[in-house]
Every structure is written in C-alpha cells, then in structure tokens.
Design an enzyme around this catalytic site. Sequence first.
Site, mmCIF file in Angstrom:
data_model
loop_
_atom_site.group_PDB
_atom_site.id
_atom_site.type_symbol
_atom_site.label_atom_id
_atom_site.label_comp_id
_atom_site.label_asym_id
_atom_site.label_seq_id
_atom_site.Cartn_x
_atom_site.Cartn_y
_atom_site.Cartn_z
ATOM 1 N N ASP A 1 0.812 -1.215 0.000
ATOM 2 C CA ASP A 1 0.000 0.000 0.000
ATOM 3 C C ASP A 1 0.844 1.262 0.000
ATOM 4 O O ASP A 1 0.603 2.197 -0.758
ATOM 5 C CB ASP A 1 -0.990 0.001 1.181
ATOM 6 C CG ASP A 1 -0.323 -0.291 2.520
ATOM 7 O OD1 ASP A 1 0.914 -0.425 2.577
ATOM 8 O OD2 ASP A 1 -1.053 -0.383 3.531
ATOM 9 N N ASP B 1 6.742 3.924 3.634
ATOM 10 C CA ASP B 1 6.847 4.891 4.730
ATOM 11 C C ASP B 1 8.286 4.862 5.255
ATOM 12 O O ASP B 1 9.172 5.500 4.673
ATOM 13 C CB ASP B 1 5.805 4.518 5.793
ATOM 14 C CG ASP B 1 5.719 5.528 6.924
ATOM 15 O OD1 ASP B 1 6.545 6.449 6.982
ATOM 16 O OD2 ASP B 1 4.826 5.396 7.773
ATOM 17 N N PHE C 1 -0.385 10.805 8.133
ATOM 18 C CA PHE C 1 -1.083 9.529 8.248
ATOM 19 C C PHE C 1 -2.358 9.574 7.411
ATOM 20 O O PHE C 1 -3.174 10.486 7.559
ATOM 21 C CB PHE C 1 -1.414 9.224 9.712
ATOM 22 C CG PHE C 1 -1.842 7.808 9.907
ATOM 23 C CD1 PHE C 1 -0.899 6.784 9.960
ATOM 24 C CD2 PHE C 1 -3.178 7.479 9.998
ATOM 25 C CE1 PHE C 1 -1.294 5.459 10.102
ATOM 26 C CE2 PHE C 1 -3.584 6.160 10.152
ATOM 27 C CZ PHE C 1 -2.642 5.154 10.206
ATOM 28 N N VAL C 2 -2.501 8.585 6.524
ATOM 29 C CA VAL C 2 -3.663 8.571 5.628
ATOM 30 C C VAL C 2 -4.439 7.263 5.783
ATOM 31 O O VAL C 2 -3.893 6.244 6.219
ATOM 32 C CB VAL C 2 -3.237 8.753 4.152
ATOM 33 C CG1 VAL C 2 -2.668 10.135 3.918
ATOM 34 C CG2 VAL C 2 -2.245 7.679 3.726
HETATM 35 P P1 XMP Z 1 6.943 0.950 6.286
HETATM 36 O O1 XMP Z 1 7.447 1.488 4.986
HETATM 37 O O2 XMP Z 1 7.135 1.916 7.421
HETATM 38 O O3 XMP Z 1 5.371 0.831 6.137
HETATM 39 O O4 XMP Z 1 7.497 -0.386 6.638
HETATM 40 C C1 XMP Z 1 4.756 -0.353 6.420
HETATM 41 C C2 XMP Z 1 3.310 -0.311 6.612
HETATM 42 O O5 XMP Z 1 2.926 0.715 7.511
HETATM 43 C C3 XMP Z 1 1.597 1.056 7.262
HETATM 44 N N1 XMP Z 1 1.520 2.508 7.087
HETATM 45 C C4 XMP Z 1 0.388 3.210 7.087
HETATM 46 N N2 XMP Z 1 -0.878 2.786 7.239
HETATM 47 N N3 XMP Z 1 -1.641 5.010 6.961
HETATM 48 C C5 XMP Z 1 -1.902 3.704 7.173
HETATM 49 O O6 XMP Z 1 -3.062 3.338 7.296
HETATM 50 C C6 XMP Z 1 -0.389 5.508 6.802
HETATM 51 O O7 XMP Z 1 -0.208 6.715 6.607
HETATM 52 C C7 XMP Z 1 0.680 4.534 6.873
HETATM 53 N N4 XMP Z 1 2.018 4.637 6.772
HETATM 54 C C8 XMP Z 1 2.501 3.378 6.904
HETATM 55 C C9 XMP Z 1 1.205 0.356 5.986
HETATM 56 O O8 XMP Z 1 0.452 -0.795 6.266
HETATM 57 C C10 XMP Z 1 2.524 -0.027 5.360
HETATM 58 O O9 XMP Z 1 2.433 -1.149 4.528
#
Ligand code: XMP
Length: 181
Positions: free
Chosen positions: A99, A102, A151-152
């Site tokens: 998705d 981050d 955060f989205v």
């Molecule tokens: P990273 O890159 O940090 O991201 O390993 C892993 C997972 O974190 C979740 N994620 C979010 N979920 N809003 C969400 O609902 C956000 O803004 C957000 N940022 C990170 C997401 O599941 C992603 O795969």
Amino acid sequence: MLRDVGPPLFDEATIHRRLGEMAAQITSDYHGQALTVLAVMNGALLFAADLLRRVTLPLQLECLRAASYHGATESSGTVEFPDGFWPELRGRHVLVVDDILDTGLTLHALSRRIRHASPASVATCVLLRKSKPRTVEVEATYVGFEIQDQFVVGYGLDFRGHYRHLPFIATLRQEVLTTSR
Ligand code: XMP
C-alpha cells in the site's frame, strides 16, 4: 464515519486513472514474461485487486501478511511475516505490491527475504510513497502517488482496522487520531 476524515487527497476516479497507467507500464515492462505477484495484506488488498485486473500478463497472485506497526500510527522498527508460508519463487519474476512506502522497513525486509529464494527478478510497487527520509535504503520500482509525511486512510489503509473500505484516500482528522489513542 465520513466526518472522521478530511477531503480526499485522491478520489476514486483519480486512483483508477493512475492504476491504468501503472498497469500499462507493468504490462509493457514484463512483456513476454510471467509475473508472480506478492500482495501484502491487508493494506494492499484493494490496490492489488484493482491494479492486477488491468495487467494483461500471465500472472500468479499470492497474498502474505506483514506486520510492522505497533500502536495505530507508528512503525515498531521490526517486520514480521506471521503466516510462515512462502510460495515457490525460484526463477520467477516477483512483483511485491504494497500500500505505502513509509519507513521502508517492510519493503526492505520483504525484498531481502525474497532474494534468498533465488527469483529471476524482484520489483516493488506501491500506491503511495511518503516524502521523507527512509529508515533503511529502499526504493519502489512503481509508485502511484507521492504524499507528504502524514497519516492517511482509505483504499486499503486503516486506522485501528477502520476506513479500509473507503474508495478514496484521505487524512484522518487530528481529533480522531488523538482521542482514540
Ligand atoms: P513501512 O514502509 O514503514 O510501512 O514499513 C509499512 C506499513 O505501515 C503502514 N503505514 C500506514 N498505514 N496510513 C496507514 O493506514 C499511513 O499513513 C501509513 N504509513 C505506513 C502500511 O500498512 C505499510 O504497509
């Protein structure tokens, strides 16, 4: 529930238009080859379903779970794959569909795990990429939209399990983020 979210950052029509472009690019890049797609659950559920229907290649779809968040909006710093199941990837062209990029920890851990399985190639595809420094060095091959570090929710993305089914992507109102902690 719609009162909890701000105006859409990306509405349904905009998302679907972009998915058409991404699918065309993927179809062209892998012309003459077969793809094995690993879709990361639950966040990539809607994205993968809509994207892959537009990809006109021979394709196998596998879903796997990855967990890196502790609390509702912060990454824990470690990534777990709780299913314990890995499909056969040797010699395959693997495309990871997630998705959002981050911290980068999830894509980094996944790519490393996949490379151990001797695939023919590994590429990554995310709907959203946050403009921020990554905790680890990782890049996505295909990116839907670039967003600010916020955060989205919606279109697969959740806050405490809610809002995944929204057909658009939006920020959560600050009151919701702070009152539900
Ligand atoms: P990273 O890159 O940090 O991201 O390993 C892993 C997972 O974190 C979740 N994620 C979010 N979920 N809003 C969400 O609902 C956000 O803004 C957000 N940022 C990170 C997401 O599941 C992603 O795969």
